[in-house]
Design a protein around this motif. Structure first.
Motif, short mmCIF file in Angstrom:
data_model
loop_
_atom_site.label_atom_id
_atom_site.label_comp_id
_atom_site.label_asym_id
_atom_site.label_seq_id
_atom_site.Cartn_x
_atom_site.Cartn_y
_atom_site.Cartn_z
N LEU A 48 -49.15 -56.32 -29.32
CA LEU A 48 -50.42 -55.75 -29.77
C LEU A 48 -50.84 -54.56 -28.92
O LEU A 48 -51.32 -53.55 -29.45
CB LEU A 48 -51.50 -56.83 -29.79
CG LEU A 48 -51.40 -57.78 -30.99
CD1 LEU A 48 -52.25 -59.02 -30.78
CD2 LEU A 48 -51.84 -57.08 -32.27
N PHE A 49 -50.68 -54.66 -27.61
CA PHE A 49 -51.02 -53.51 -26.77
C PHE A 49 -50.07 -52.35 -27.03
O PHE A 49 -50.46 -51.18 -26.95
CB PHE A 49 -51.03 -53.91 -25.29
CG PHE A 49 -52.39 -54.29 -24.78
CD1 PHE A 49 -53.24 -53.35 -24.22
CD2 PHE A 49 -52.84 -55.59 -24.91
CE1 PHE A 49 -54.51 -53.69 -23.78
CE2 PHE A 49 -54.10 -55.96 -24.48
CZ PHE A 49 -54.94 -55.00 -23.91
N ASN B 70 -49.54 -46.90 -29.10
CA ASN B 70 -48.70 -45.97 -29.84
C ASN B 70 -49.30 -45.52 -31.17
O ASN B 70 -48.65 -44.78 -31.92
CB ASN B 70 -47.32 -46.60 -30.11
CG ASN B 70 -46.52 -46.76 -28.83
OD1 ASN B 70 -46.54 -45.90 -27.97
ND2 ASN B 70 -45.83 -47.88 -28.70
N SER B 71 -50.51 -45.98 -31.50
CA SER B 71 -51.12 -45.63 -32.78
C SER B 71 -51.99 -44.38 -32.64
O SER B 71 -52.58 -44.13 -31.58
CB SER B 71 -51.98 -46.79 -33.29
OG SER B 71 -51.19 -47.92 -33.56
N ASP C 269 -55.36 -42.14 -33.50
CA ASP C 269 -56.76 -42.56 -33.48
C ASP C 269 -57.21 -43.10 -34.82
O ASP C 269 -57.97 -44.08 -34.89
CB ASP C 269 -57.65 -41.36 -33.10
CG ASP C 269 -57.44 -40.94 -31.65
OD1 ASP C 269 -56.59 -41.55 -30.99
OD2 ASP C 269 -58.13 -40.00 -31.20
N GLN C 270 -56.78 -42.50 -35.91
CA GLN C 270 -57.27 -42.88 -37.23
C GLN C 270 -56.53 -44.06 -37.84
O GLN C 270 -56.92 -44.57 -38.89
CB GLN C 270 -57.16 -41.66 -38.17
CG GLN C 270 -57.89 -40.42 -37.67
CD GLN C 270 -59.37 -40.68 -37.45
OE1 GLN C 270 -60.02 -41.35 -38.25
NE2 GLN C 270 -59.91 -40.15 -36.35
N ASP C 271 -55.43 -44.46 -37.22
CA ASP C 271 -54.56 -45.46 -37.84
C ASP C 271 -54.74 -46.88 -37.28
O ASP C 271 -54.05 -47.79 -37.72
CB ASP C 271 -53.09 -45.06 -37.67
CG ASP C 271 -52.77 -43.79 -38.44
OD1 ASP C 271 -53.51 -43.49 -39.40
OD2 ASP C 271 -51.80 -43.10 -38.09
N VAL C 272 -55.60 -47.07 -36.31
CA VAL C 272 -55.71 -48.37 -35.67
C VAL C 272 -56.66 -49.27 -36.45
O VAL C 272 -57.65 -48.82 -37.01
CB VAL C 272 -56.17 -48.26 -34.20
CG1 VAL C 272 -55.14 -47.53 -33.37
CG2 VAL C 272 -57.52 -47.57 -34.10
N PHE C 273 -56.32 -50.55 -36.48
CA PHE C 273 -57.14 -51.54 -37.15
C PHE C 273 -57.44 -52.67 -36.17
O PHE C 273 -56.70 -52.90 -35.21
CB PHE C 273 -56.42 -52.11 -38.37
CG PHE C 273 -56.19 -51.11 -39.47
CD1 PHE C 273 -57.17 -50.86 -40.41
CD2 PHE C 273 -54.99 -50.41 -39.53
CE1 PHE C 273 -56.96 -49.93 -41.42
CE2 PHE C 273 -54.78 -49.48 -40.54
CZ PHE C 273 -55.76 -49.24 -41.48
N SER C 274 -58.53 -53.38 -36.44
CA SER C 274 -58.80 -54.60 -35.67
C SER C 274 -57.77 -55.65 -36.03
O SER C 274 -57.27 -55.71 -37.15
CB SER C 274 -60.21 -55.10 -35.97
OG SER C 274 -61.19 -54.18 -35.55
N LYS C 275 -57.45 -56.49 -35.05
CA LYS C 275 -56.45 -57.52 -35.26
C LYS C 275 -56.99 -58.86 -34.77
O LYS C 275 -57.82 -58.93 -33.87
CB LYS C 275 -55.16 -57.20 -34.48
CG LYS C 275 -54.48 -55.91 -34.88
CD LYS C 275 -53.73 -56.04 -36.19
CE LYS C 275 -52.91 -54.79 -36.48
NZ LYS C 275 -52.18 -54.91 -37.77
N GLY D 16 -54.51 -45.86 -20.06
CA GLY D 16 -54.97 -47.18 -19.64
C GLY D 16 -54.31 -48.29 -20.43
O GLY D 16 -53.85 -49.28 -19.87
N TRP D 17 -54.22 -48.12 -21.75
CA TRP D 17 -53.57 -49.12 -22.59
C TRP D 17 -52.07 -49.17 -22.30
O TRP D 17 -51.47 -50.24 -22.32
CB TRP D 17 -53.81 -48.81 -24.07
CG TRP D 17 -55.25 -48.90 -24.47
CD1 TRP D 17 -56.28 -49.44 -23.74
CD2 TRP D 17 -55.83 -48.42 -25.68
NE1 TRP D 17 -57.46 -49.33 -24.43
CE2 TRP D 17 -57.23 -48.72 -25.62
CE3 TRP D 17 -55.32 -47.78 -26.80
CZ2 TRP D 17 -58.09 -48.39 -26.66
CZ3 TRP D 17 -56.18 -47.45 -27.85
CH2 TRP D 17 -57.56 -47.75 -27.77
#
Length: 285
Positions: A70-71, A76-77, A79-85, A132-133
């Motif tokens: 998940l990290f 690697n995503s 900014d616009q492509d990330v979703f909550s999981k 950081g991630w």
């Protein structure tokens, strides 16, 4: 931002054994990673510390690789492509949500379980390219790899009697005397890291495995007596215990028979509750 080995993950119970400690600084925050083990199993304790607050989440050992994935996804995503999981590990659910404030983007990771109040850590993305991630992910990768190298000592006299099931504080999953590498749900949490030794070597090594299914534990112990070598399979539910003794000569047939039933019920097995990740739909505006 810097990462190093060191203590500081917080004190544990008297029976907890510290296997590995890591420290990571991201902006104004310190994160402590403590891989620990106690009679209930192995777990990763992640603590976030600022000048004013401290927060901790507990990740069962079979969830470390899921956290790593998940990290890796968030690092690697775009900014616009990330979703909550949501990550479900038996009785625990971990929520991953990306947010933003005046300091920049951050990833909020919350743990919810029936036995603990909800706890949250917040990991800043960092000043450049989500460093950081990325650093957090790299620490998880080190711990995930190291966790596979730590083995429990073999015990020759009823080794499984002293292993108890994982509690909700740690999470559920298999307890292995050889490896904590997570297995996919379709394998029913069976640890296959140790192959059977040659028959001549069986009496020289204590080979034991433990799996947990629902409220039961099953212990697999290789042994020998004056009749030869055998595999003892014990079922433990609460204070009740029953065992069968399987001669090694019948082990292959036993394996084939279990495989037959796995094959004909695989659709049901694949639908069972286990570790899984799902994407959370964004709220309608």
């Amino acid at each position: 931002m810097e990462g190093n080995s060191g203590g500081g993950g917080g004190g544990g119970g008297g029976n907890d054994v510290e296997l590995l400690c890591k420290t990571l600084q991201v902006e104004h925050k310190l994160f402590y990673f403590d891989l620990k083990e106690n009679p209930r199993g192995r777990y990763l304790k992640i603590s976030e510390k600022t000048s004013a607050t401290r927060s901790t989440i507990i990740v069962p050992s079979n969830g470390i690789s899921w956290f790593l994935d998940l990290f890796n996804y968030y690092a690697n995503s775009d900014d616009q492509d990330v979703f909550s999981k949501e990550l479900q590990l038996d009785t625990k659910v971990f929520y991953f949500d990306v947010g933003e404030n005046r300091r920049g983007r951050f990833l909020k990771v919350s743990e919810a379980s029936v036995s603990r109040n909800r706890s949250t850590i917040i990991v800043p993305a960092g000043s450049a390219r989500d460093e950081g991630w990325v650093a957090f992910r790299n620490i998880l990768a080190e711990i995930n790899e190291a966790s596979r190298l730590f083995v429990l000592p073999n015990q020759n006299s009823e080794p499984s009697e002293h292993l108890v099931g994982l509690s909700d504080d740690v999470g559920a999953g298999f307890i292995s005397s050889h490896s904590s590498q997570p297995s996919p749900a379709t394998d029913l949490n069976v640890d296959r890291s140790a192959d059977l030794p040659p028959p001549d070597d069986v009496n020289n090594m204590g080979v034991s495995k433990v799996i947990r299914a629902d409220q039961k534990r099953f212990f697999f112990d290789l042994g020998n007596n004056n009749r030869g070598h055998f595999l003892r399979i014990s079922e433990v539910a609460g204070s009740d215990r029953s065992s069968i003794i399987l001669p090694l000569s019948g082990l292959k047939q036993f394996y084939e028979m279990v495989g037959h039933f796995v094959e004909i019920t695989k659709d049901r097995i694949e639908g069972m509750t286990g570790a899984n990740v799902r994407t959370v739909d964004p709220p309608q505006r």
